[in-house]
Design an enzyme around this catalytic site. Structure first.
Site, mmCIF file in Angstrom:
data_model
loop_
_atom_site.group_PDB
_atom_site.id
_atom_site.type_symbol
_atom_site.label_atom_id
_atom_site.label_comp_id
_atom_site.label_asym_id
_atom_site.label_seq_id
_atom_site.Cartn_x
_atom_site.Cartn_y
_atom_site.Cartn_z
ATOM 1 N N ARG A 61 0.915 -1.154 -0.085
ATOM 2 C CA ARG A 61 -0.089 -0.064 -0.026
ATOM 3 C C ARG A 61 0.978 1.290 -0.028
ATOM 4 N NH1 ARG A 61 -5.932 0.280 0.199
ATOM 5 N NH2 ARG A 61 -6.339 2.557 0.801
ATOM 6 N N ASN A 103 -11.307 16.833 1.157
ATOM 7 C CA ASN A 103 -11.935 15.559 0.829
ATOM 8 C C ASN A 103 -13.530 15.779 0.923
ATOM 9 O OD1 ASN A 103 -13.049 12.949 -0.099
ATOM 10 N ND2 ASN A 103 -12.252 11.808 2.001
ATOM 11 N N THR A 104 -14.365 15.290 0.107
ATOM 12 C CA THR A 104 -15.851 15.712 0.449
ATOM 13 C C THR A 104 -16.417 14.256 0.914
ATOM 14 O OG1 THR A 104 -18.021 16.395 -0.408
ATOM 15 C CG2 THR A 104 -16.608 15.336 -1.902
ATOM 16 N N HIS A 105 -17.374 14.389 1.918
ATOM 17 C CA HIS A 105 -17.704 12.927 2.756
ATOM 18 C C HIS A 105 -19.280 13.254 2.833
ATOM 19 C CE1 HIS A 105 -17.976 9.416 5.034
ATOM 20 N NE2 HIS A 105 -18.578 9.971 6.029
ATOM 21 N N ASP A 137 -6.396 14.856 6.777
ATOM 22 C CA ASP A 137 -5.282 14.544 7.671
ATOM 23 C C ASP A 137 -5.148 13.090 7.569
ATOM 24 O OD1 ASP A 137 -7.082 13.395 9.346
ATOM 25 O OD2 ASP A 137 -6.960 15.112 11.000
ATOM 26 N N ALA A 138 -4.186 12.537 8.572
ATOM 27 C CA ALA A 138 -4.006 10.917 8.635
ATOM 28 C C ALA A 138 -5.197 9.912 9.119
ATOM 29 C CB ALA A 138 -2.649 10.708 9.599
ATOM 30 N N GLY A 139 -6.165 10.838 9.677
ATOM 31 C CA GLY A 139 -7.420 9.926 10.026
ATOM 32 C C GLY A 139 -8.216 9.665 8.819
ATOM 33 N N ASP A 141 -11.407 10.693 7.739
ATOM 34 C CA ASP A 141 -12.679 11.697 7.674
ATOM 35 C C ASP A 141 -12.374 12.642 9.076
ATOM 36 O OD1 ASP A 141 -13.344 10.562 5.309
ATOM 37 O OD2 ASP A 141 -14.826 9.311 6.284
HETATM 38 C C1 GAR Z 1 -19.937 11.354 -2.849
HETATM 39 O O1 GAR Z 1 -21.242 11.578 -2.255
HETATM 40 C C2 GAR Z 1 -18.722 11.393 -2.091
HETATM 41 O O2 GAR Z 1 -18.936 12.234 -0.937
HETATM 42 C C3 GAR Z 1 -18.787 9.892 -1.560
HETATM 43 O O3 GAR Z 1 -18.816 9.404 -2.706
HETATM 44 C C4 GAR Z 1 -19.756 10.097 -3.725
HETATM 45 C C5 GAR Z 1 -19.251 10.097 -5.039
HETATM 46 O O4 GAR Z 1 -20.138 10.583 -5.998
HETATM 47 N N1 GAR Z 1 -17.363 9.730 -0.971
HETATM 48 C C6 GAR Z 1 -17.325 9.233 -0.191
HETATM 49 O O5 GAR Z 1 -18.111 8.247 0.365
HETATM 50 C C7 GAR Z 1 -16.051 8.746 0.579
HETATM 51 N N2 GAR Z 1 -15.905 8.332 1.760
HETATM 52 P P1 GAR Z 1 -19.573 11.099 -7.353
HETATM 53 O O6 GAR Z 1 -18.590 9.959 -7.861
HETATM 54 O O7 GAR Z 1 -21.149 11.127 -8.241
HETATM 55 O O8 GAR Z 1 -19.054 12.457 -7.106
#
Ligand code: GAR
Length: 197
Positions: A61, A103-105, A137-139, A141
């Site tokens: 990895r 990152n978007t979660h 960061d390293a965690g 989310d």
């Molecule tokens: C989004 O909702 C994003 O937040 C999520 O995957 C989706 C991607 O949608 N990410 C995670 O869950 C990461 N932990 P997309 O490919 O249509 O942009």
């Protein structure tokens, strides 16, 4: 630079925002951890360079993480946006880009981290959920929060309907904030993210 793993609707929203010269950002490349995904096709269609760095092509990895960092670095990005990138970046990647990766979660952090945020929120029975944009960061989310957006959870929601409602709000939040980051920059003090102007 945008990293993706799937459908790429968040990427699409960014690509469209970048058509406006006043937006302040452009997507220099799109990277993925897998082939044959709609997100890469979206980039191809508008002539944005793409690359794939698969975990399975490396012995460890850490080697994958280092190779991904090299690939990204070759495009010299100011900001790396993880938009549905379903892998954790590691120490080598963060050593090179820490503070410049967001990152978007699809949940309200710190609740429901990981890859199944909408399902976990639904199973818990929350009445609101949403999306969180954070500095990686390293965690998992756990990074400093740039912005959050809230949506209701309806009684008859399933995972897909909740996730779709989240994604509508998420795309708007992502586009607004990536533009502001590009135009204004931000500072982080005691986990508090503030735009620089
Ligand atoms: C989004 O909702 C994003 O937040 C999520 O995957 C989706 C991607 O949608 N990410 C995670 O869950 C990461 N932990 P997309 O490919 O249509 O942009």
């Amino acid at each position: 630079m945008v990293l993706v793993s799937g459908a790429g609707s968040n990427l699409q929203a960014l690509l469209e925002a970048c058509n406006d010269p006043t937006y302040g950002a452009s997507v220099v490349a799109v990277g993925a951890d897998r082939e044959d995904i709609e997100a890469l096709a979206r980039a191809d269609r508008v002539g944005v360079p793409t690359f794939v760095t698969r975990v399975g092509c490396f012995a460890t990895r850490e080697q994958w993480d280092g190779a991904l960092a090299e690939k990204v670095d070759a495009f010299d990005p100011d900001l790396v946006v993880l938009a549905g990138f379903m892998k954790l970046v590691g120490g080598r990647f963060l050593a090179r880009f820490e503070g410049r990766v967001v990152n978007t979660h699809p949940a309200l952090c710190p609740s429901f981290p990981g890859t199944t945020g909408p399902a976990d929120a639904l199973a818990y029975g929350v009445k609101v959920s949403g999306a969180t944009l954070f500095v990686v960061d390293a965690g998992v989310d756990t990074g400093p929060i740039v912005d959050q957006t809230v949506v209701p959870v309806e009684d008859d929601d399933d995972v897909q309907s909740l996730h779709e409602r989240i994604k509508v709000a998420e795309r708007r939040m992502l586009v607004d904030n990536v533009g502001r980051i590009a135009r204004e920059g931000f500072t982080i003090t005691d986990r508090k993210v503030r735009f620089a102007t």
